[in-house]
Write an enzyme that holds these catalytic residues in place. Structure first.
Site, PDB file in Angstrom:
ATOM      1  N   GLU A 131     -19.281  -0.565  -4.985  1.00 46.09           N
ATOM      2  CA  GLU A 131     -17.855   0.242  -4.482  1.00 46.09           C
ATOM      3  C   GLU A 131     -17.869   1.522  -4.893  1.00 46.09           C
ATOM      4  O   GLU A 131     -17.546   1.900  -5.923  1.00 46.09           O
ATOM      5  CB  GLU A 131     -16.619  -0.647  -5.340  1.00 46.09           C
TER       6      GLU A 131
ATOM      7  N   HIS B 188     -11.195   2.885  -0.156  1.00 46.87           N
ATOM      8  CA  HIS B 188     -11.204   4.109  -0.748  1.00 46.87           C
ATOM      9  C   HIS B 188     -11.166   5.380   0.282  1.00 46.87           C
ATOM     10  O   HIS B 188     -12.153   6.339   0.115  1.00 46.87           O
ATOM     11  CB  HIS B 188     -11.838   4.495  -1.861  1.00 46.87           C
TER      12      HIS B 188
ATOM     13  N   HIS C 252     -10.158  -4.258  -0.496  1.00 53.55           N
ATOM     14  CA  HIS C 252      -8.888  -4.736  -0.908  1.00 53.55           C
ATOM     15  C   HIS C 252      -7.689  -3.920  -0.044  1.00 53.55           C
ATOM     16  O   HIS C 252      -7.103  -2.900  -0.196  1.00 53.55           O
ATOM     17  CB  HIS C 252      -8.389  -4.337  -2.444  1.00 53.55           C
TER      18      HIS C 252
ATOM     19  N   ASN D  32      -4.538  -1.224  -0.243  1.00 51.83           N
ATOM     20  CA  ASN D  32      -4.953  -0.399  -1.331  1.00 51.83           C
ATOM     21  C   ASN D  32      -5.833   0.599  -1.198  1.00 51.83           C
ATOM     22  O   ASN D  32      -7.130   0.177  -0.750  1.00 51.83           O
ATOM     23  CB  ASN D  32      -5.359  -1.401  -2.671  1.00 51.83           C
TER      24      ASN D  32
ATOM     25  N   ARG E  31       2.985   5.637  14.672  1.00 55.37           N
ATOM     26  CA  ARG E  31       2.460   6.801  15.501  1.00 55.37           C
ATOM     27  C   ARG E  31       1.053   7.154  14.910  1.00 55.37           C
ATOM     28  O   ARG E  31       0.085   7.884  15.545  1.00 55.37           O
ATOM     29  CB  ARG E  31       3.218   7.823  15.781  1.00 55.37           C
TER      30      ARG E  31
ATOM     31  N   HIS F 230      -0.787  -6.153  -6.153  1.00 55.37           N
ATOM     32  CA  HIS F 230      -1.350  -4.952  -5.322  1.00 55.37           C
ATOM     33  C   HIS F 230      -0.838  -5.082  -3.770  1.00 55.37           C
ATOM     34  O   HIS F 230      -0.995  -3.952  -3.237  1.00 55.37           O
ATOM     35  CB  HIS F 230      -2.862  -5.364  -5.269  1.00 55.37           C
TER      36      HIS F 230
ATOM     37  N   ASP G 113     -11.115  -8.341  -7.962  1.00 50.64           N
ATOM     38  CA  ASP G 113     -10.775  -6.985  -8.419  1.00 50.64           C
ATOM     39  C   ASP G 113     -10.630  -7.075  -9.903  1.00 50.64           C
ATOM     40  O   ASP G 113      -9.888  -6.090 -10.275  1.00 50.64           O
ATOM     41  CB  ASP G 113      -9.903  -6.003  -7.586  1.00 50.64           C
TER      42      ASP G 113
ATOM     43  N   LEU H 248      -2.466   1.399 -10.621  1.00 52.92           N
ATOM     44  CA  LEU H 248      -3.186   0.045 -10.692  1.00 52.92           C
ATOM     45  C   LEU H 248      -4.528   0.407 -10.952  1.00 52.92           C
ATOM     46  O   LEU H 248      -5.227   0.855  -9.892  1.00 52.92           O
ATOM     47  CB  LEU H 248      -2.810  -0.791  -9.577  1.00 52.92           C
ATOM     48  N   ALA H 249      -5.138  -0.403 -11.950  1.00 51.78           N
ATOM     49  CA  ALA H 249      -6.559  -0.237 -11.996  1.00 51.78           C
ATOM     50  C   ALA H 249      -7.434  -1.560 -12.127  1.00 51.78           C
ATOM     51  O   ALA H 249      -7.631  -1.980 -13.170  1.00 51.78           O
ATOM     52  CB  ALA H 249      -7.000   0.588 -13.307  1.00 51.78           C
TER      53      ALA H 249
END
Length: 378
Positions: A128, A191, A212, A215, A223, A246, A267, A300-301
């Site tokens: 990741e 990401h 995920h 997120n 649009r 999440h 996760d 959030l981690a």
């Protein structure tokens, strides 16, 4: 030695009330009995439910240990998740300098080759990052960089990479997708600050899913549909984290209606299965509190989710029937990786199974035909 278990067994064709036999080779020898419907088996208190073992393609840690530590951390993580019904998993690394990744991968290679006796099968690695967008790090440390084939070759020599998350809009990344897929990697998008068009183009080049969903990616606007829009309009597969933190249940319902093979991941972090407190996530320190895991700024981690709770959330919070919920914590992930002998209960498939009561609480877990006799068994 083979073992037979009387139960309501969820097969690809529905529930069978009878028995499942695990062979000495770790695979399912037979399933015998008569068809039953879900309402009947949920109302029957005499026999347990047996579902395919859970498959988690996004695991950073658990039981106080973090995959990036190296050493025996991955074995401890696999043991913790096995006690919650995960029978196979991808060890997931963080965005990090190459030296940190090599430390983690050096331990992951042996763990993939040899399963610990009380742990889930580690199928390989989910990389990741670090090939993500520095503007959408989420809880990833800021070591993002464009994809580098030489790095991948060095890491692949240490442990098998099954899945790579990247941001397609980063210069050079889009052009690498076809070659990565041709080399046997699953590529998924995450990401990312990429646009809807970036997502559609990446899928056309062979990207198979999204990391995920919702997120750490560009959101949906009517649009500017963003990467979320590309997933909802075009994806067959995508991860989602069903911890109810999440993603709002309403957003999850949208995804369930849009993406045929939406599947669940945890996760999970080192904080999974542990009390509130401070834990490691790659080079970050994170805090577990009030059921979540966060950086100091509140981001959030990862999560504290386990796959047995994921199943219960799908059934109890989202009203999925048990057969559909089971596919989303097991079968779809196996199919995404091309594993026809996991994620389903059928003769010849691996003997990966969870044994549940009518409230979907774990009674036992079988990994490759062997009962783990874990702390939740009773």
């Amino acid at each position: 030695m083979s073992r037979s278990l009387a139960a309501h067994v969820l097969t690809s064709g529905g529930f069978i009330t009878g028995a499942i036999d695990f062979g000495a080779d770790g695979r399912i020898a037979s399933i015998t009995g008569t068809p039953s419907d879900e309402r009947a088996v949920r109302d029957n208190h005499r026999l347990p439910l047996v579902l395919p073992g859970f498959i988690d393609l996004h695991v950073h840690g658990g039981g106080g240990r973090d995959i990036m530590e190296g050493g025996d951390a991955v074995l401890r993580v696999a043991e913790l998740h096995a006690t919650h019904g995960t029978t196979s998993m991808l060890a997931t690394t963080m965005t990090a300098p190459m030296s940190d990744l090599e430390t983690a991968f050096a331990a992951l290679g042996p763990a993939c080759a040899n399963r610990g006796p009380k742990g889930a099968r580690v199928l390989g690695v989910h990389l990741e990052g670090p090939y993500i967008n520095a503007g959408k790090l989420g809880a990833q440390p800021n070591f993002a960089r464009p994809a580098q084939p030489d790095e991948l070759r060095r890491l692949e020599a240490l442990a098998p990479i099954k899945l790579i998350t990247l941001a397609p809009e980063i210069p050079g990344n889009m052009d690498l997708i076809e070659g990565l897929v041709a080399s046997g990697y699953r590529v998924q998008l995450g990401h990312t600050l990429g646009s809807y068009d970036d997502g559609v183009q990446a899928l056309a080049r062979g990207a198979g899913g999204f990391t995920h969903l919702f997120n750490a990616m560009t959101g949906f606007h009517h649009r500017e549909p963003g990467m979320v829009g590309a997933a909802l309009a075009h994806a067959t597969y995508s991860e989602i984290i069903p911890d109810l933190l999440h993603a709002h249940p309403g957003a999850m319902r949208v995804a369930l209606r849009s993406i045929p093979c939406l599947y669940c991941v945890t996760d999970s972090t080192a904080a999974s299965g542990m009390p509130d407190g401070q834990y490691r996530l790659g080079r970050h320190q994170v805090t577990k509190c009030l059921g979540g895991v966060r950086l100091a700024d509140g981001t959030l981690a990862g999560s504290t989710l386990t796959m047995d709770q994921a199943l219960r959330n799908l059934v109890n919070a989202l009203d999925l029937d048990l057969r559909d919920a089971s596919r989303r914590v097991s079968t779809h992930a196996a199919d995404y990786l091309g594993l026809g002998d996991r994620g389903r209960l059928a003769p010849g498939a691996w003997g990966d199974a969870v044994v549940l009561d009518r409230d979907l609480q774990l009674l036992d877990v079988f990994v490759e035909g062997v009962s783990l006799d874990h702390p939740h068994a009773r």
